[in-house]
Design an enzyme around this catalytic site. Structure first.
Site, PDB file in Angstrom:
ATOM      1  N   LYS A 204     -54.298  31.201 -72.189  1.00  0.00           N
ATOM      2  CA  LYS A 204     -54.183  30.339 -71.014  1.00  0.00           C
ATOM      3  C   LYS A 204     -55.446  29.509 -70.813  1.00  0.00           C
ATOM      4  CE  LYS A 204     -51.987  31.821 -67.408  1.00  0.00           C
ATOM      5  NZ  LYS A 204     -51.582  32.561 -66.187  1.00  0.00           N
ATOM      6  N   GLU A 210     -61.305  37.414 -77.706  1.00  0.00           N
ATOM      7  CA  GLU A 210     -60.743  37.859 -78.973  1.00  0.00           C
ATOM      8  C   GLU A 210     -59.913  36.741 -79.631  1.00  0.00           C
ATOM      9  OE1 GLU A 210     -60.682  41.418 -76.080  1.00  0.00           O
ATOM     10  OE2 GLU A 210     -60.273  39.262 -76.022  1.00  0.00           O
ATOM     11  N   GLY A 265     -49.170  37.573 -68.388  1.00  0.00           N
ATOM     12  CA  GLY A 265     -49.122  37.650 -69.835  1.00  0.00           C
ATOM     13  C   GLY A 265     -48.080  38.606 -70.367  1.00  0.00           C
ATOM     14  N   ARG A 266     -47.941  39.780 -69.750  1.00  0.00           N
ATOM     15  CA  ARG A 266     -47.000  40.771 -70.269  1.00  0.00           C
ATOM     16  C   ARG A 266     -45.552  40.418 -69.949  1.00  0.00           C
ATOM     17  NH1 ARG A 266     -50.162  42.347 -66.273  1.00  0.00           N
ATOM     18  NH2 ARG A 266     -49.390  43.265 -64.341  1.00  0.00           N
ATOM     19  N   GLU A 351     -49.967  48.549 -67.569  1.00  0.00           N
ATOM     20  CA  GLU A 351     -50.814  47.489 -67.036  1.00  0.00           C
ATOM     21  C   GLU A 351     -50.320  47.041 -65.671  1.00  0.00           C
ATOM     22  OE1 GLU A 351     -53.142  44.376 -69.455  1.00  0.00           O
ATOM     23  OE2 GLU A 351     -51.321  43.299 -68.848  1.00  0.00           O
ATOM     24  N   HIS A 382     -39.733  65.397 -86.011  1.00  0.00           N
ATOM     25  CA  HIS A 382     -40.506  66.262 -86.909  1.00  0.00           C
ATOM     26  C   HIS A 382     -41.984  66.261 -86.524  1.00  0.00           C
ATOM     27  CE1 HIS A 382     -37.117  66.875 -89.694  1.00  0.00           C
ATOM     28  NE2 HIS A 382     -36.774  65.660 -89.310  1.00  0.00           N
TER      29      HIS A 382
END
Length: 545
Positions: A204, A210, A265-266, A351, A382
């Site tokens: 944005k 990152e 964002g999510r 979040e 398992h």
């Protein structure tokens, strides 16, 4: 006590939750239990009969929803009211998949036309890349698309793309980069040809540390391979609100797609953040995914609470977290294409609802968001299913499976289904000491040995689970499934009276991380922080001299 925990319905649930009979008895006494506690919506079927509820408990849960103002809060979200109060924003991911003629206002302005314009712009872009019309700077067509983002700008598109693998074009490959660890992007770039690679950068601010770092590394790689700054425009596009920074980077203004403050964002994969999905599956399928989500939106908005899928799932989570001390919730997918879905739901829920104060700033006096985890169901059987069946913690579970496979091979899908249904049955009914002892009756063990082993084979059962089925995993059913969990998350936050749409807990670590980054490059030893941080910084500096 807060207003919530003082409420009549909360107090009633405190008592009722301890009185419900073991599920084995509930099923034995009610042959119609499945019909009573299951229904369909938006192409999905929810079976919630294997939960610690009876008619009275369910009634109290729905009364709590009414008492908490869920209906009013739900309407406020869809109407574009500012429900993200700490950031002064509306919450309108639902507008991203609204019908083209819908009227959804933010600050008095209908945002749907702008959303539709962006979808149309995406369609033109997607068609040009998929049809080979988009050329790199040497005239070659694009063969690889690299999506660079983090958080919701990475996880949603990656997992939705994986889920819809049967719908991919064979002409393109898509790669996702989020981790700032240089190994992540270097390993991707080693396999790519700079002449045929297109990068989609999603940030944005066009400054997320990152994402920007990885994008700059990609640009350096591109230029080092022989391209010029002028060629950047043919190999980089952006999803951002910061047009100035994107154009300064070298991206053509016509290849910048918008982001809006009223979409977190999510919750953003429905927007231009979903470009990687659309490039892989085509815009028609992307619109079908929006349609499936819209169908779930309409169901959530209009269906009565008692037959409202997100409401039922959200209230069951409240039941176990607040009245049975369940600290986590496991999501188990019985479809290889859905293997990444638990990680996406993890971000979505944790979040959103990992909060400790109410909307008015009061400290909560009850549990809020649980730990969400999970994976492919058959692999988990398992591994961690042992804990689900015989561990001391109560861990509610969601089982998700399509009835039809995209790859019907022999008895694979039947075996998959048998595992899925068998696990929910085992969690529900368990195995008594007497049943365990009877299973050992023909063994050569002594009676004392049989009794000892039988104790180890006992499973208490009464472990709750939901089962979600769909005819087939398609763009529509995937859209509905993701929207279901979005609204389930909202329901929980509405009951707990918390803000599910800010994420201040993310900020402190990022801020301190920037301060640490500056110290890592300093000329003198770190001495101004705590002893541990100083020592770690100095160790890193000495290891990288």
């Amino acid at each position: 006590m807060t207003k919530l925990t003082e409420s009549q319905s909360w107090q009633a649930l405190s008592q009722l939750s301890q009185q419900v009979a073991h599920m084995r008895s509930l099923f034995a006494n009610d042959p119609q239990r499945f019909e009573t506690y299951s229904f369909k919506a938006a192409g999905l079927m929810l079976d919630y009969s294997k939960n610690r509820i009876d008619a009275e408990t369910l009634k109290a849960l729905l009364a709590l929803a009414e008492e908490a103002g869920l209906q009013q809060k739900k309407a406020a979200m869809f109407n574009g009211e500012i429900i993200n109060t700490t950031e002064g924003r509306a919450v309108l991911h639902t507008a991203l998949r609204a019908a083209a003629d819908a009227d959804v206002k933010v600050d008095g302005v209908n945002v749907v036309p702008e959303v539709q314009q962006t979808l149309n712009k995406m369609e033109q872009f997607v068609a040009s890349v998929r049809d080979g019309e988009w050329k790199g700077y040497t005239g070659k067509t694009i063969t690889d698309v690299v999506s660079i983002g983090i958080g919701g700008s990475f996880l949603g598109p990656k997992i939705a793309s994986e889920a819809l693998r049967p719908y991919w074009t064979e002409a393109l490959k898509c790669h996702f980069v989020a981790n700032v660890d240089g190994t992540a992007i270097c390993e991707k770039l080693k396999k790519l040809d700079h002449e045929t690679t297109l990068f989609i950068m999603s940030s944005k601010s066009f400054g997320t540390q990152e994402t920007l770092t990885n994008t700059l590394t990609a640009k350096d790689w591109f230029l080092a391979a022989g391209a010029s700054q002028a060629d950047v425009a043919k190999h980089f596009v952006a999803v951002t609100s910061n047009v100035a920074k994107a154009t300064e980077f070298g991206i053509d203004a016509g290849n910048i797609f918008p982001m809006w403050d009223w979409v977190g964002g999510r919750y953003s994969l429905w927007s231009a953040i979903g470009l990687p999905i659309a490039v892989l599956i085509g815009m028609d399928n992307f619109r079908a995914m929006l349609s499936g989500a819209r169908e779930m939106d309409e169901h959530f908005l209009e269906a009565p609470l008692a037959t409202n899928m997100p409401v039922i799932m959200g209230m069951l989570s409240v039941l176990y977290g607040n009245f049975h001390d369940a600290q986590s919730h496991v999501v188990l997918t019985y479809d290889h294409y859905l293997r990444g879905l638990p990680a996406y739901f993890q971000q979505l829920d944790m979040e959103s609802n990992g909060k400790h104060v109410t909307l008015c700033g009061e400290q909560v006096d009850h549990s809020t968001g649980p730990v969400i985890w999970g994976g492919e169901g058959t692999n988990g059987q398992h591994a961690y299913h042992q804990l689900l069946h015989q561990g001391t913690a109560l861990i509610p579970a969601d089982f998700i499976m399509p009835l039809q496979s995209h790859n019907p091979v022999g008895e694979h899908h039947a075996q998959l289904a048998s595992n899925c249904f068998g696990q929910t049955q085992a969690l529900m009914q368990g195995r008594t000491f007497e049943e365990s002892l009877a299973e050992l009756s023909s063994s050569s063990l002594s009676q004392q040995e049989r009794e000892l082993i039988a104790k180890h084979k006992v499973m208490t059962g009464n472990k709750p689970s939901n089962t979600i089925l769909m005819d087939k995993l398609t763009p529509e059913t995937l859209g509905a499934l993701i929207a279901l969990y979005e609204h389930r998350t909202f329901v929980q936050g509405a009951i707990w009276d918390i803000n599910s749409f800010d994420q201040w807990g993310v900020e402190l670590g990022k801020t301190l991380g920037n301060d640490v980054l500056a110290r890592l490059g300093a000329d003198t030893d770190a001495t101004e922080l705590d002893a541990s941080s100083n020592a770690l910084i100095n160790m890193f500096r000495k290891g990288n001299i």
